[in-house]
Design a protein around this motif. Structure first.
Motif, mmCIF file in Angstrom:
data_model
loop_
_atom_site.group_PDB
_atom_site.id
_atom_site.type_symbol
_atom_site.label_atom_id
_atom_site.label_comp_id
_atom_site.label_asym_id
_atom_site.label_seq_id
_atom_site.Cartn_x
_atom_site.Cartn_y
_atom_site.Cartn_z
ATOM 1 N N ALA A 35 0.759 -1.254 0.050
ATOM 2 C CA ALA A 35 -0.111 -0.105 -0.022
ATOM 3 C C ALA A 35 0.873 1.075 -0.013
ATOM 4 O O ALA A 35 0.282 2.282 0.237
ATOM 5 N N GLY A 36 2.151 1.096 -0.011
ATOM 6 C CA GLY A 36 3.229 1.989 -0.304
ATOM 7 C C GLY A 36 3.541 2.566 0.980
ATOM 8 O O GLY A 36 4.282 3.696 1.040
ATOM 9 N N LYS A 37 3.334 1.863 2.069
ATOM 10 C CA LYS A 37 4.100 2.309 3.563
ATOM 11 C C LYS A 37 4.974 1.168 3.961
ATOM 12 O O LYS A 37 4.536 0.181 4.168
ATOM 13 N N LYS A 38 6.188 1.558 4.137
ATOM 14 C CA LYS A 38 7.180 0.829 4.386
ATOM 15 C C LYS A 38 7.693 1.163 5.971
ATOM 16 O O LYS A 38 8.528 1.808 6.431
ATOM 17 N N LEU A 39 6.997 0.245 6.985
ATOM 18 C CA LEU A 39 7.193 0.507 8.289
ATOM 19 C C LEU A 39 8.208 -0.691 8.795
ATOM 20 O O LEU A 39 7.794 -1.739 9.142
ATOM 21 N N TYR A 40 9.659 -0.360 8.755
ATOM 22 C CA TYR A 40 10.582 -1.361 8.863
ATOM 23 C C TYR A 40 10.530 -1.593 10.540
ATOM 24 O O TYR A 40 11.076 -2.646 10.919
ATOM 25 N N ALA A 41 9.834 -1.052 11.372
ATOM 26 C CA ALA A 41 9.779 -1.356 12.627
ATOM 27 C C ALA A 41 9.043 -2.819 13.005
ATOM 28 O O ALA A 41 9.157 -3.218 13.778
ATOM 29 N N LEU A 42 8.222 -2.896 11.771
ATOM 30 C CA LEU A 42 7.248 -4.215 11.911
ATOM 31 C C LEU A 42 8.030 -5.398 11.877
ATOM 32 O O LEU A 42 8.337 -6.415 12.601
ATOM 33 N N PRO A 43 9.098 -5.684 10.619
ATOM 34 C CA PRO A 43 10.164 -6.704 10.785
ATOM 35 C C PRO A 43 11.045 -6.564 11.829
ATOM 36 O O PRO A 43 11.383 -7.837 12.251
ATOM 37 N N ALA A 44 11.303 -5.554 12.327
ATOM 38 C CA ALA A 44 12.454 -5.509 13.417
ATOM 39 C C ALA A 44 11.652 -5.869 14.716
ATOM 40 O O ALA A 44 12.217 -6.713 15.463
ATOM 41 N N ALA A 45 10.396 -5.626 14.965
ATOM 42 C CA ALA A 45 9.502 -6.098 15.821
ATOM 43 C C ALA A 45 9.460 -7.649 15.779
ATOM 44 O O ALA A 45 9.561 -8.584 16.738
ATOM 45 N N GLY A 46 9.117 -8.175 14.785
ATOM 46 C CA GLY A 46 9.134 -9.413 14.384
ATOM 47 C C GLY A 46 10.356 -10.270 14.676
ATOM 48 O O GLY A 46 10.199 -11.433 15.379
ATOM 49 N N THR A 47 11.246 -9.825 14.370
ATOM 50 C CA THR A 47 12.779 -10.161 14.651
ATOM 51 C C THR A 47 13.207 -10.380 15.991
ATOM 52 O O THR A 47 13.355 -11.345 16.772
#
Length: 431
Positions: free
Chosen positions: A280-292
């Motif tokens: 959708a055009g939003k790159k929230l890198y905090a999400l994969p960081a939180a997943g990691t």
């Protein structure tokens, strides 16, 4: 021959299940990406035709122009329209058939854990199926109760997450670890397929028929289909892990297996959310960081426990060693010899002792020709009546034995003292 044919049935069902699942999940991920990647049309002609959104793409040596209409496409619908449901149904039907063949038909071996709950095979099977049915009923009830008009999806997502974690905890209290992971994944997968069967496809058929008949479709059918499709996409990564988790005994055989399972489910949902928003055009890198970070937390929760207590083996092995070291006439006194031999009872476990444990507790299944009913070949190819195989897989065997995952349901009644023998032998270098 019967076990051999059952193994072939297992192989073919598993192959079908994987093929159907790849097709379903791939198509589902594609359509979520397409839906979130749509842009409002800029040309007046498209706006006048009622185009809700469009996407341009290039793939396979060609260019594509996809357009989405919500309820009133300016063209006649025909029977060539693509319906996406048989991949879902085939995945669930083949998965349940595989579950029935492997787990329900051998419940006393694969489901029951006497250390957790004394159950007959029939009772364990009934409870397992009850989780699949009950999980769908509870999940669907939450959707109807909390967000009937798809206006409180955030709160609904929290409620569904709590439900899934509750299932993880409950199954871990009742079933063997591997079965608990699989059943939790099956509850989620059942809800995914039931979403397609009970809501997504019926709603789309009503919209299709209304448009063909010149009626205005109910917009709630489209919104509900979108809601359940989004739920399915968040379930995808956790379900994939849970379905392959039987390869990783260190996760499901741990004392806090349900916590590890819950953390991995949360991690999968967070990572999937990153990709959903990215389209959708939003790159929230905090999400994969939180997943990691959540995966790292699972790594710490599942860290290997301390070695098994040693005194039990010293008590059982010492007499044998003392007897073997009994002095001949004129040699040191028996007390002195026993005292000298005591340290070897703790650290000097040899392969002969381990071989005896394997023969008594493991070889019924793990043999070139298993004698345990239900096994046509040694599980995982481990033939434990062969010294070379035992030595080559010593650490792997110790992990399964020390965690009490093996023997399955402890059906051969391996004792704690025997588990310590294996642990000490491996800790000493498997010599």
């Amino acid at each position: 021959m019967e076990n051999y044919l059952l193994d072939w049935a297992n192989l073919l069902l598993r192959w079908l299940h994987v093929i159907a699942a790849i097709s379903w999940i791939g198509e589902s991920i594609y359509f979520v990406m397409l839906d979130n990647g749509l842009h409002k049309p800029k040309d007046e002609a498209s706006i006048k035709r009622g185009v809700f959104g469009e996407m341009f793409a290039v793939h396979g040596g060609g260019f594509y122009h996809s357009q989405k209409y919500l309820t009133n496409p300016p063209f006649e619908l025909n029977e060539d329209v693509h319906w996406s449901y048989w991949k879902s149904y085939t995945t669930w039907l083949s998965g349940f058939a595989l579950f029935a063949l492997m787990y329900l038909a051998n419940a006393s071996i694969y489901l029951v854990d006497p250390a957790k709950m004394e159950l007959s095979g029939a009772a364990a099977s009934a409870i397992a199926v009850g989780f699949l049915v009950g999980g769908w009923i509870v999940y669907d009830g939450l959707c109807r109760l909390i967000s009937p008009t798809m206006n409180r999806d955030g709160l609904l997502s929290i409620a569904v997450a709590v439900m899934v974690i509750g299932v993880a905890y409950a199954t871990s209290l009742i079933f063997q670890g591997r079965a608990a992971f699989l059943i939790t994944g099956a509850v989620m997968a059942t809800s995914m397929s039931a979403n397609v069967f009970f809501w997504i496809i019926p709603g789309q058929r009503r919209m299709f028929n209304d448009i063909k008949a010149g009626r205005t479709p109910n917009p709630l059918d489209g919104k509900r289909g979108k809601q359940r499709s989004v739920h399915n996409t968040y379930f995808t990564l956790p379900v994939v892990f849970l379905m392959i988790s039987n390869h990783y005994a260190f996760t499901y055989s741990h004392e806090y297996a349900w916590v590890i399972m819950a953390l991995i489910i949360v991690s999968g949902a967070l990572i999937r959310q990153f990709f959903v928003l990215m389209h959708a055009g939003k790159k929230l890198y905090a999400l994969p960081a939180a997943g990691t970070a959540v995966i790292v937390a699972a790594l710490f929760v599942g860290a290997p426990q301390q070695a098994l207590e040693q005194p039990a083996v010293a008590q059982t092995a010492a007499p044998a060693v003392a007897e073997a070291s009994a002095p001949a006439a004129g040699e040191a006194s028996a007390p002195a010899a026993a005292t000298a031999a005591a340290p070897a009872a703790t650290a000097g476990v040899n392969y002969a002792q381990v071989h005896e444990v394997m023969e008594k507790r493991c070889v019924a299944c793990h043999a070139a020709k298993p004698t345990q009913p239900g096994f046509a070949a040694a599980p995982a190819g481990l033939v434990l009546d062969q010294e070379s195989v035992v030595r080559a897989n010593a650490a792997r065997i110790n992990t399964a034995v020390k965690s009490k995952y093996m023997p399955l349901g402890n059906m051969t009644q391996m004792t704690d003292e025997e588990r310590v023998i294996v642990d000490q032998w491996v800790s000493a270098g498997a010599k």
